[in-house]
Write an enzyme that holds these catalytic residues in place. Structure first.
Site, PDB file in Angstrom:
ATOM      1  N   SER A 106       0.812  -1.209   0.000  1.00 47.49           N
ATOM      2  CA  SER A 106       0.000   0.000   0.000  1.00 47.49           C
ATOM      3  C   SER A 106       0.850   1.265   0.000  1.00 47.49           C
ATOM      4  O   SER A 106       1.934   1.305   0.598  1.00 47.49           O
ATOM      5  CB  SER A 106      -0.887   0.001   1.256  1.00 47.49           C
ATOM      6  OG  SER A 106      -1.533   1.254   1.422  1.00 47.49           O
ATOM      7  N   TYR A 130      -2.362   5.572  -4.395  1.00 47.26           N
ATOM      8  CA  TYR A 130      -3.347   6.653  -4.312  1.00 47.26           C
ATOM      9  C   TYR A 130      -2.719   7.864  -4.994  1.00 47.26           C
ATOM     10  O   TYR A 130      -1.546   8.168  -4.756  1.00 47.26           O
ATOM     11  CB  TYR A 130      -3.648   7.035  -2.865  1.00 47.26           C
ATOM     12  CG  TYR A 130      -4.428   6.021  -2.075  1.00 47.26           C
ATOM     13  CD1 TYR A 130      -5.745   5.726  -2.404  1.00 47.26           C
ATOM     14  CD2 TYR A 130      -3.854   5.387  -0.973  1.00 47.26           C
ATOM     15  CE1 TYR A 130      -6.467   4.805  -1.663  1.00 47.26           C
ATOM     16  CE2 TYR A 130      -4.577   4.466  -0.226  1.00 47.26           C
ATOM     17  CZ  TYR A 130      -5.885   4.180  -0.574  1.00 47.26           C
ATOM     18  OH  TYR A 130      -6.599   3.274   0.153  1.00 47.26           O
ATOM     19  N   THR A 156      -5.961   2.649  -6.987  1.00 47.66           N
ATOM     20  CA  THR A 156      -7.224   2.611  -6.244  1.00 47.66           C
ATOM     21  C   THR A 156      -8.121   3.739  -6.737  1.00 47.66           C
ATOM     22  O   THR A 156      -7.733   4.913  -6.705  1.00 47.66           O
ATOM     23  CB  THR A 156      -6.978   2.734  -4.727  1.00 47.66           C
ATOM     24  OG1 THR A 156      -6.264   1.573  -4.296  1.00 47.66           O
ATOM     25  CG2 THR A 156      -8.289   2.827  -3.959  1.00 47.66           C
ATOM     26  N   LYS A 226      -8.380  -0.800  -9.168  1.00 45.62           N
ATOM     27  CA  LYS A 226      -9.024  -1.417  -8.003  1.00 45.62           C
ATOM     28  C   LYS A 226     -10.186  -0.543  -7.543  1.00 45.62           C
ATOM     29  O   LYS A 226     -10.038   0.667  -7.397  1.00 45.62           O
ATOM     30  CB  LYS A 226      -8.001  -1.564  -6.869  1.00 45.62           C
ATOM     31  CG  LYS A 226      -8.556  -2.088  -5.552  1.00 45.62           C
ATOM     32  CD  LYS A 226      -7.431  -2.241  -4.535  1.00 45.62           C
ATOM     33  CE  LYS A 226      -7.935  -2.740  -3.192  1.00 45.62           C
ATOM     34  NZ  LYS A 226      -8.641  -1.702  -2.414  1.00 45.62           N
ATOM     35  N   HIS A 250     -13.519  -1.613  -1.151  1.00 51.71           N
ATOM     36  CA  HIS A 250     -12.617  -1.113  -0.107  1.00 51.71           C
ATOM     37  C   HIS A 250     -12.965  -1.722   1.261  1.00 51.71           C
ATOM     38  O   HIS A 250     -12.883  -1.067   2.292  1.00 51.71           O
ATOM     39  CB  HIS A 250     -12.687   0.419  -0.048  1.00 51.71           C
ATOM     40  CG  HIS A 250     -11.357   1.074   0.210  1.00 51.71           C
ATOM     41  ND1 HIS A 250     -10.598   1.621  -0.792  1.00 51.71           N
ATOM     42  CD2 HIS A 250     -10.643   1.257   1.352  1.00 51.71           C
ATOM     43  CE1 HIS A 250      -9.483   2.117  -0.264  1.00 51.71           C
ATOM     44  NE2 HIS A 250      -9.484   1.904   1.036  1.00 51.71           N
TER      45      HIS A 250
END
Length: 355
Positions: A106, A130, A156, A226, A250
């Site tokens: 992440s 992100y 994402t 995603k 999520h």
């Protein structure tokens, strides 16, 4: 304590993690309807097992984007693994490599990409991105990930703003002072790091489909998107040249009362028609859930919270325990359903319950 199934690890984590950490990992948005529905939806799917199929040898290996993995389970991107175990994402990377599966690291890791990479050389790793208002920071992350040997970029798409997670609001959730969002430590100015380890409003809510082209200009890595839940967005994803889709809500942490991911999977798989690989996360708690997801068209599933429970139990070793249980349950479910290899799994294996 005998750890027999994933809920045993959940019980352990709830008992022994600090309340603020448990609440952060467990949180769903608003009433947590979608979070809970992700799990319940699997229970509405029934098997149509076949008999006398010679399952003396069951091959559970498969490939994702051309890389072979030991079985069709990967580790979904989740933030702040040091809240679960001191070594954080380094332990996660080592467990994934030991089990020969994919780990999606992440943006919100508490270890740097370099530390994660060094902890498990040669492991199959993708990087989850992100996009922040500081686009230069996002660009540098993408290029660092590619240079370090991460093999795909996972964008994402479902977080222009953070969903309302009531327990985090009540707890005034902040990272402990010794923990940082290590990959973005020098990306932002100011003293207020109160929004999940970053300054408020640092995410870029203006991101559109055209930013796929921007990402493509930065990297040669395959791009996976995603957070897709509808036929329309699945078609747009294919049109914009992504190599994979992760059907995800999520973990029920963003928009509450959207579809369970296993239900959305059917719609997305139909729209994609084998043009790109489709994966799913959310609600997977047993090996039989993995079999259901593959029967409905997923190439691989990814687990989020159960990986964190494994870390909370015994770090790398605890996460391997979780993965081994899922692996053994998946192999047994395949055999009992009459499948000797992953290629034999198909929609003929399942039906939706009328209940």
């Amino acid at each position: 304590m005998s750890m027999v199934c994933l809920s045993d690890f959940e019980d352990y984590a709830k008992k022994y993690l600090p309340k603020i950490a448990w609440d952060y990992f467990a949180a769903g948005a608003d009433d947590c309807t979608t979070r809970d529905e992700n799990i319940l939806a699997y229970k509405r799917i029934r098997f149509r097992p076949r008999m006398l199929r010679d399952v003396s040898v069951v091959d559970i290996r498969t490939k994702i984007l051309g890389s072979e993995i030991g079985f069709p389970v990967g580790i979904a991107p989740t933030g702040f693994h040091q809240l679960a175990w001191p070594d954080g994402e380094k332990s996660t990377a080592r467990a994934a490599r030991a089990m020969n599966i994919c780990y999606i690291a992440s943006t919100y890791s508490t270890c740097t990409l370099e530390e994660i990479s060094a902890a498990a050389p040669g492991g199959l790793r993708w990087f989850q991105l992100y996009i922040h208002r500081n686009r230069a920071a996002s660009q540098q992350l993408v290029q660092r990930a590619e240079a370090l040997g991460f093999q795909a970029l996972v964008l994402t798409a479902d977080l222009p703003y953070t969903g309302k997670r009531r327990d985090d609001v009540r707890n005034g959730f902040r990272l402990p002072p010794h923990m940082k969002v290590k990959n973005l430590e020098r990306a932002f100015e100011g003293d207020d790091w109160s929004e999940y380890g970053l300054p408020p409003n640092s995410l870029d809510p203006s991101v559109t489909w055209n930013d796929i082209y921007w990402l493509r200009s930065l990297t040669r890595l395959p791009i996976i998107i995603k957070g897709i839940l509808t036929r329309e967005d699945a078609e747009l994803a294919v049109k914009h040249g992504v190599q994979g889709i992760i059907v995800s809500n999520h973990g029920g942490r963003q928009l509450d009362e959207g579809p369970a991911t296993i239900d959305a999977l059917v719609e997305v798989v139909e729209a994609v028609r084998d043009r790109v690989e489709v994966y799913v996360d959310g609600g997977i708690r047993k090996g039989s859930d993995v079999l259901k997801a593959l029967a409905l068209g997923a190439k691989c599933v990814f687990i989020g919270r159960p990986a964190l429970w494994g870390l909370a139990y015994k770090g790398e070793e605890g996460l391997q325990d979780v993965l081994r249980i899922l692996q053994d349950e998946f192999r047994l479910s395949m055999a009992l359903a009459g499948c000797a290899s992953v290629s034999e799994i198909g929609q003929h294996l399942v039906q939706f319950s009328r209940l």
